[in-house]
Design a protein around this motif. Structure first.
Motif, short mmCIF file in Angstrom:
data_model
loop_
_atom_site.label_atom_id
_atom_site.label_comp_id
_atom_site.label_asym_id
_atom_site.label_seq_id
_atom_site.Cartn_x
_atom_site.Cartn_y
_atom_site.Cartn_z
N LYS A 53 39.22 37.16 54.06
CA LYS A 53 40.39 37.23 53.88
C LYS A 53 40.68 36.75 52.31
CE LYS A 53 41.38 35.82 58.61
NZ LYS A 53 42.01 34.70 59.25
N ILE A 54 39.60 36.13 51.71
CA ILE A 54 39.90 35.30 50.40
C ILE A 54 40.03 36.45 49.34
CG2 ILE A 54 39.40 33.41 48.97
CD1 ILE A 54 38.30 32.00 51.28
N ALA A 55 38.71 37.21 49.02
CA ALA A 55 38.62 37.94 47.90
C ALA A 55 37.99 39.51 48.06
CB ALA A 55 37.95 36.96 46.93
N THR A 56 37.83 40.02 47.03
CA THR A 56 36.94 41.27 47.09
C THR A 56 36.19 41.36 45.78
OG1 THR A 56 38.78 42.64 48.25
CG2 THR A 56 37.34 43.94 47.07
N VAL A 57 35.05 41.80 45.78
CA VAL A 57 34.16 42.09 44.60
C VAL A 57 34.34 43.54 44.17
CG1 VAL A 57 31.89 41.90 43.73
CG2 VAL A 57 32.40 40.47 45.69
#
Length: 145
Positions: A53-57
């Motif tokens: 839910k927090i980030a995408t690389v």
């Protein structure tokens, strides 16, 4: 004398504006997108991996250089958390990998990175991480050209 005062006020105003912009603008969290973080329009996304839910690389490429940015999702932007962007190129063979990593790790409100490597026709390993709960991911050897 009046001209001297006007020039002095203008010089002080300019100096104050420059000092204020330096204090507000920092190297991290200054870009508006992963493409902007990597250096602009010549980069395009060639891979991505969701970190919950927090980030995408994001893995981006401009025809010569690979770039990785770990970018927070909208709901978490501005909440300073530990973040990592990482990339490496293989300095060994395809049977005996030897990756040398470049990392950007810190506490950020929007993104970690960019980290870059020039690796034509060479395997790379890319990934990133974020907290809370520290979720990390690496691709393994990829884009081996």
């Amino acid at each position: 004398m009046h001209g001297f005062m006007r020039k002095a006020v203008l010089a002080l105003s300019t100096a104050a504006a420059i000092a204020g912009s330096i204090a507000v603008t920092g190297p991290a969290d200054a870009a508006s997108s992963p493409i902007a973080a990597c250096g602009g329009g010549s980069y395009h996304v060639i891979g991505h991996h969701d970190l919950g839910k927090i980030a995408t690389v994001y893995l981006l490429y401009n025809g010569r250089t690979d770039c990785v940015v770990t970018w927070k999702k909208r709901a978490y932007v501005g909440k300073r958390t530990k973040m990592l962007a990482s990339i490496a190129k293989n300095t060994g063979t395809t049977k005996h990998y030897n990756f040398k990593y470049t990392n950007n790790y810190g506490t950020y409100g929007t993104y970690a990175g960019p980290v870059k490597v020039t690796a034509p026709h060479t395997c790379i390993d890319w990934g990133g991480g974020t907290g809370p709960g520290w979720k990390v991911w690496y691709s393994g050897p990829s884009h081996c050209g």
